[in-house]
Design a protein around this motif. Structure first.
Motif, PDB file in Angstrom:
ATOM      1  N   GLN A   1       0.939  -1.111  -0.041  1.00 31.98           N
ATOM      2  CA  GLN A   1      -0.046   0.030  -0.127  1.00 31.98           C
ATOM      3  C   GLN A   1       1.081   1.245   0.116  1.00 31.98           C
ATOM      4  O   GLN A   1       0.480   2.114  -0.519  1.00 31.98           O
ATOM      5  N   GLU A   2       2.006   1.103   0.666  1.00 32.87           N
ATOM      6  CA  GLU A   2       3.123   2.320   0.733  1.00 32.87           C
ATOM      7  C   GLU A   2       3.429   2.566  -0.708  1.00 32.87           C
ATOM      8  O   GLU A   2       3.419   3.863  -1.022  1.00 32.87           O
ATOM      9  N   HIS A   3       4.116   1.469  -1.450  1.00 34.97           N
ATOM     10  CA  HIS A   3       4.052   1.812  -2.798  1.00 34.97           C
ATOM     11  C   HIS A   3       3.159   2.324  -3.717  1.00 34.97           C
ATOM     12  O   HIS A   3       3.418   3.184  -4.567  1.00 34.97           O
ATOM     13  N   LYS A   4       1.980   1.874  -3.495  1.00 35.00           N
ATOM     14  CA  LYS A   4       0.882   2.286  -4.214  1.00 35.00           C
ATOM     15  C   LYS A   4       0.715   3.694  -4.137  1.00 35.00           C
ATOM     16  O   LYS A   4       0.301   4.558  -4.975  1.00 35.00           O
ATOM     17  N   ASN A   5       0.415   3.986  -2.797  1.00 32.12           N
ATOM     18  CA  ASN A   5       0.243   5.565  -2.723  1.00 32.12           C
ATOM     19  C   ASN A   5       1.315   6.491  -3.182  1.00 32.12           C
ATOM     20  O   ASN A   5       1.053   7.653  -3.680  1.00 32.12           O
ATOM     21  N   PHE A   6       2.425   6.168  -3.073  1.00 40.96           N
ATOM     22  CA  PHE A   6       3.831   6.787  -3.503  1.00 40.96           C
ATOM     23  C   PHE A   6       3.680   6.984  -5.087  1.00 40.96           C
ATOM     24  O   PHE A   6       3.772   8.009  -5.624  1.00 40.96           O
ATOM     25  N   ALA A   7       3.210   5.789  -5.695  1.00 39.04           N
ATOM     26  CA  ALA A   7       3.277   5.917  -7.169  1.00 39.04           C
ATOM     27  C   ALA A   7       2.197   6.646  -7.848  1.00 39.04           C
ATOM     28  O   ALA A   7       2.313   7.253  -8.784  1.00 39.04           O
ATOM     29  N   LEU A   8       0.970   6.595  -7.172  1.00 43.34           N
ATOM     30  CA  LEU A   8      -0.023   7.603  -7.487  1.00 43.34           C
ATOM     31  C   LEU A   8       0.036   8.843  -7.575  1.00 43.34           C
ATOM     32  O   LEU A   8      -0.619   9.721  -8.284  1.00 43.34           O
TER      33      LEU A   8
ATOM     34  N   LYS B   1       7.266 -10.949 -11.869  1.00 46.17           N
ATOM     35  CA  LYS B   1       8.029 -11.777 -10.915  1.00 46.17           C
ATOM     36  C   LYS B   1       7.913 -11.284  -9.605  1.00 46.17           C
ATOM     37  O   LYS B   1       7.604 -10.271  -9.307  1.00 46.17           O
ATOM     38  N   ASN B   2       7.901 -12.117  -8.639  1.00 45.20           N
ATOM     39  CA  ASN B   2       7.655 -11.860  -7.107  1.00 45.20           C
ATOM     40  C   ASN B   2       8.678 -11.292  -6.549  1.00 45.20           C
ATOM     41  O   ASN B   2       9.328 -11.491  -5.651  1.00 45.20           O
ATOM     42  N   GLU B   3       8.823  -9.902  -6.985  1.00 47.32           N
ATOM     43  CA  GLU B   3      10.020  -9.210  -6.434  1.00 47.32           C
ATOM     44  C   GLU B   3       9.491  -7.815  -5.836  1.00 47.32           C
ATOM     45  O   GLU B   3       8.968  -6.912  -6.578  1.00 47.32           O
ATOM     46  N   ILE B   4       9.612  -7.970  -4.510  1.00 51.17           N
ATOM     47  CA  ILE B   4       9.197  -6.770  -3.589  1.00 51.17           C
ATOM     48  C   ILE B   4      10.193  -5.834  -3.362  1.00 51.17           C
ATOM     49  O   ILE B   4      11.244  -6.126  -2.711  1.00 51.17           O
ATOM     50  N   LEU B   5      10.295  -4.644  -3.968  1.00 43.86           N
ATOM     51  CA  LEU B   5      11.468  -3.618  -4.150  1.00 43.86           C
ATOM     52  C   LEU B   5      11.345  -2.929  -2.868  1.00 43.86           C
ATOM     53  O   LEU B   5      10.285  -2.480  -2.142  1.00 43.86           O
ATOM     54  N   SER B   6      12.610  -2.357  -2.491  1.00 46.52           N
ATOM     55  CA  SER B   6      12.844  -1.499  -1.323  1.00 46.52           C
ATOM     56  C   SER B   6      12.175  -0.131  -1.619  1.00 46.52           C
ATOM     57  O   SER B   6      12.012   0.200  -2.935  1.00 46.52           O
ATOM     58  N   ASN B   7      12.050   0.718  -0.549  1.00 46.07           N
ATOM     59  CA  ASN B   7      11.424   2.095  -1.093  1.00 46.07           C
ATOM     60  C   ASN B   7      12.277   2.887  -2.055  1.00 46.07           C
ATOM     61  O   ASN B   7      11.876   3.415  -3.034  1.00 46.07           O
ATOM     62  N   ASP B   8      13.502   2.814  -1.819  1.00 42.83           N
ATOM     63  CA  ASP B   8      14.954   3.431  -2.682  1.00 42.83           C
ATOM     64  C   ASP B   8      14.521   2.720  -4.167  1.00 42.83           C
ATOM     65  O   ASP B   8      14.628   3.525  -5.216  1.00 42.83           O
ATOM     66  N   LYS B   9      14.632   1.519  -4.182  1.00 38.79           N
ATOM     67  CA  LYS B   9      14.676   0.656  -5.447  1.00 38.79           C
ATOM     68  C   LYS B   9      13.284   0.991  -6.044  1.00 38.79           C
ATOM     69  O   LYS B   9      13.347   1.094  -7.409  1.00 38.79           O
ATOM     70  N   PHE B  10      12.314   1.146  -5.561  1.00 37.26           N
ATOM     71  CA  PHE B  10      11.066   1.325  -6.270  1.00 37.26           C
ATOM     72  C   PHE B  10      10.995   2.828  -6.800  1.00 37.26           C
ATOM     73  O   PHE B  10      10.312   3.020  -7.992  1.00 37.26           O
ATOM     74  N   LYS B  11      11.374   3.901  -6.006  1.00 38.77           N
ATOM     75  CA  LYS B  11      11.448   4.995  -6.424  1.00 38.77           C
ATOM     76  C   LYS B  11      12.378   5.245  -7.872  1.00 38.77           C
ATOM     77  O   LYS B  11      12.110   5.887  -8.805  1.00 38.77           O
ATOM     78  N   GLU B  12      13.539   4.493  -7.769  1.00 42.32           N
ATOM     79  CA  GLU B  12      14.368   4.470  -8.883  1.00 42.32           C
ATOM     80  C   GLU B  12      13.601   3.732 -10.244  1.00 42.32           C
ATOM     81  O   GLU B  12      13.771   4.207 -11.146  1.00 42.32           O
ATOM     82  N   GLN B  13      12.943   2.703  -9.855  1.00 39.31           N
ATOM     83  CA  GLN B  13      12.243   2.087 -10.862  1.00 39.31           C
ATOM     84  C   GLN B  13      11.170   3.059 -11.394  1.00 39.31           C
ATOM     85  O   GLN B  13      11.071   2.981 -12.726  1.00 39.31           O
ATOM     86  N   LEU B  14      10.516   3.864 -10.719  1.00 39.95           N
ATOM     87  CA  LEU B  14       9.544   4.747 -11.454  1.00 39.95           C
ATOM     88  C   LEU B  14      10.281   5.735 -12.199  1.00 39.95           C
ATOM     89  O   LEU B  14       9.717   6.235 -12.973  1.00 39.95           O
TER      90      LEU B  14
END
Length: 550
Positions: free
Chosen positions: A447-454, A490-503
């Motif tokens: 949910q944290e990743h979702k809220n950030f991405a939106l 793929k079942n890869e759950i990214l850390s907050n920093d990696k998710f931000k970089e992916q975005l």
């Protein structure tokens, strides 16, 4: 209806082996990391359904049907949710707990009867003596829960006295009806409980020790909603750990063969149940892809059964071979006669499946007769052309040597249609968008990743998964498209920093692809120039590490 507790439902979901469950309904094959099957939800001609054991999901790349094991059972059997989970719980021998503190009872018929038959065995000295004469140890009797069913009325009385389900006894073939009365199917027989791969009793095998000519030596439970003999291997529930450890499996014909081999230390032995090895068994034989050793009786019937098995396994590119036992012995005889070293040697010298089939085909013909030799060549060619191109090429010389002909006469064709389908039945798997899948999967599980991405994403960024993005925004997680996304990602759950970089990389890629489109559009030059400058500045900021909206 009382609701299943959340904890109970989670335990059930953790216990489900989706491959075991789906293969009960349809035939599945291992291809790469996943399994494939003809989709039962549309008129499928080639395997379009892929099943992931690790994710517990299925997805059809043709019709879009997707979901987990529960949804599969709901759709396949047209059941409501609670009926489906009860059926699955029964399949995996799990008791469900309900909100009102109730536990819905599983059927106790077969386990109760198995325990009854097992206890009855020790009351019959003649039966115990017979097992002793076959060198069956007490430990084996207990491990395989061997029992004895006496007179018909004894089974019926036990069912009645213990208030067991009489209709189930008929449905599962424990009782048969005729002349306005019921009879016990397994009267006066040694009983071998038959269990599914997860250890649930699904039927019985019975062996008579009488010499009556009109009485079948072996009798199995009939097909039922819980017992399909073409998909079960006797002893697999006990053998599976050793099969995984040794990466090999010995397939025999009879109950006593399995029991005696286990007793002698061959803990990877299993048996077919009065039926030839067939496509339905391939799922169990595909697990961990073990070397398969077929060890049937040394008589003509056993050799013919081994030939059919060797053809099936070689056509499916299985490694292993046929164990040839001398003097018409069977595995149980070998162990009883303490010929353990001879049996080990027979395993080491097992005849490879293709070589065994070629030899048996050729042995039917008189090679001194040119006409028969030509027919032998024809049948060998037909068999070889059922194999993969590599195997065809590898065994051309062997076949020519056996026939004593020039290898150029062995004519192999292009890989057959069936193997074309199996080579890569689902080409779509290579055409996914990894970045989109990774981002959306992380929005699903966090949910944290979702809220950030939106804060940054819009449907326009997604070339493949725009609809899925909208569904996630609306928290519509039960949609087939979401199930399909879960399957492919793929079942890869990214850390907050990696998710931000992916975005950041994802939006950068979108911006870079957007520039040529702006150059090509027909808007006024001044508007186009302003858009281009805005995009270029955004690209520079994204490259510098800033996350922003384009």
């Amino acid at each position: 209806m009382p609701r299943v507790t959340q904890a109970s439902l989670m335990r059930l979901q953790d216990s489900i082996d989706i491959i075991d469950l789906i293969s009960y309904y349809i035939d599945v094959r291992k291809v790469g990391a996943n399994y494939v099957a003809l989709c039962p939800f549309h008129d499928d001609k080639t395997p379009s359904m892929s099943i992931s054991a690790t994710k517990g999901l299925y997805h059809c790349f043709a019709c879009g049907a997707s979901g987990n094991a529960i949804k599969f059972v709901m759709e396949y059997e047209k059941l409501e949710f609670y009926d489906a989970i009860q059926k699955i719980a029964n399949f995996f021998n799990i008791a469900l707990e309900y909100e009102r503190g109730e536990t819905k009872q599983k059927s106790h018929l077969l386990p109760s009867l198995s325990n009854f038959y097992h206890n009855e065995l020790f009351k019959h000295d003649d039966i115990m003596q017979y097992l002793s004469s076959r060198s069956v140890s007490m430990d084996s009797i207990k491990e395989f829960e061997i029992g004895y069913s006496g007179m018909s009325y004894e089974t019926i009385r036990f069912i009645n006295e213990n208030n067991l389900n009489y209709q189930e006894a008929i449905d599962f073939g424990i009782l048969t009806q005729g002349n306005d009365r019921a009879y016990a199917r397994f009267s006066n027989r040694i009983i071998f409980p038959i269990k599914s791969s997860n250890g649930m009793i699904v039927g019985f095998g019975g062996r008579t020790i009488s010499n009556e000519k009109n009485v079948a030596k072996y009798l199995n439970s009939p097909q039922s909603k819980i017992f399909n003999k073409s998909k079960i291997l006797y002893g697999y529930n006990i053998a599976k750990q050793m099969i995984y450890k040794q990466k090999s499996i010995i397939v025999c014909e009879g109950y006593l063969d399995v029991i005696m081999l286990h007793q002698a230390g061959f803990r990877n032995a299993v048996a077919t149940l009065g039926t030839a090895l067939n496509e339905g068994h391939l799922y169990l034989l595909n697990k961990e892809n073990p070397r398969i050793y077929v060890c049937y009786d040394g008589d003509n019937a056993g050799i013919n059964a081994a030939l059919k098995a060797a053809k099936l396994l070689s056509k499916n590119s299985k490694d292993g071979g046929v164990i040839i036992l001398q003097n018409g012995l069977d595995p149980a005889d070998m162990v009883a006669q303490n010929k353990i070293e001879e049996f080990k040697y027979a395993i080491k010298t097992a005849k490879p499946f293709i070589e065994f089939v070629l030899e048996k085909i050729i042995a039917q013909f008189d090679l001194q007769n040119p006409i028969q030799k030509q027919q032998a060549l024809k049948e060998c060619n037909e068999y070889l052309n059922s194999l993969t191109l590599l195997l065809q090429d590898e065994y051309k010389k062997k076949c020519a040597l056996l026939l004593n002909i020039n290898p150029s006469l062995i004519i192999t064709k292009n890989i057959n249609k069936k193997n074309q389908e199996l080579k890569n039945p689902i080409n779509y798997l290579q055409n996914n968008n990894f970045a989109e899948e990774t981002i959306l999967y992380n929005m699903l599980v966090s949910q944290e990743h979702k809220n950030f991405a939106l804060h940054f994403l819009d449907k326009k960024y997604f070339s493949m998964y725009g609809s899925e993005f909208e569904l996630i925004c609306k928290s519509d997680y039960d949609n087939d498209k979401i199930n399909a996304l879960k399957f492919k990602a793929k079942n890869e759950i990214l850390s907050n920093d990696k998710f931000k970089e992916q975005l950041r990389f994802f939006i950068l890629e979108y911006a870079q692809k957007l520039l040529p489109k702006i150059f090509a559009d027909k808007s006024p030059a001044i508007d186009k120039l302003q858009k281009i400058n805005t995009i270029k500045k955004g690209i520079e900021r994204l490259k510098a590490g800033e996350l922003l909206i384009i």
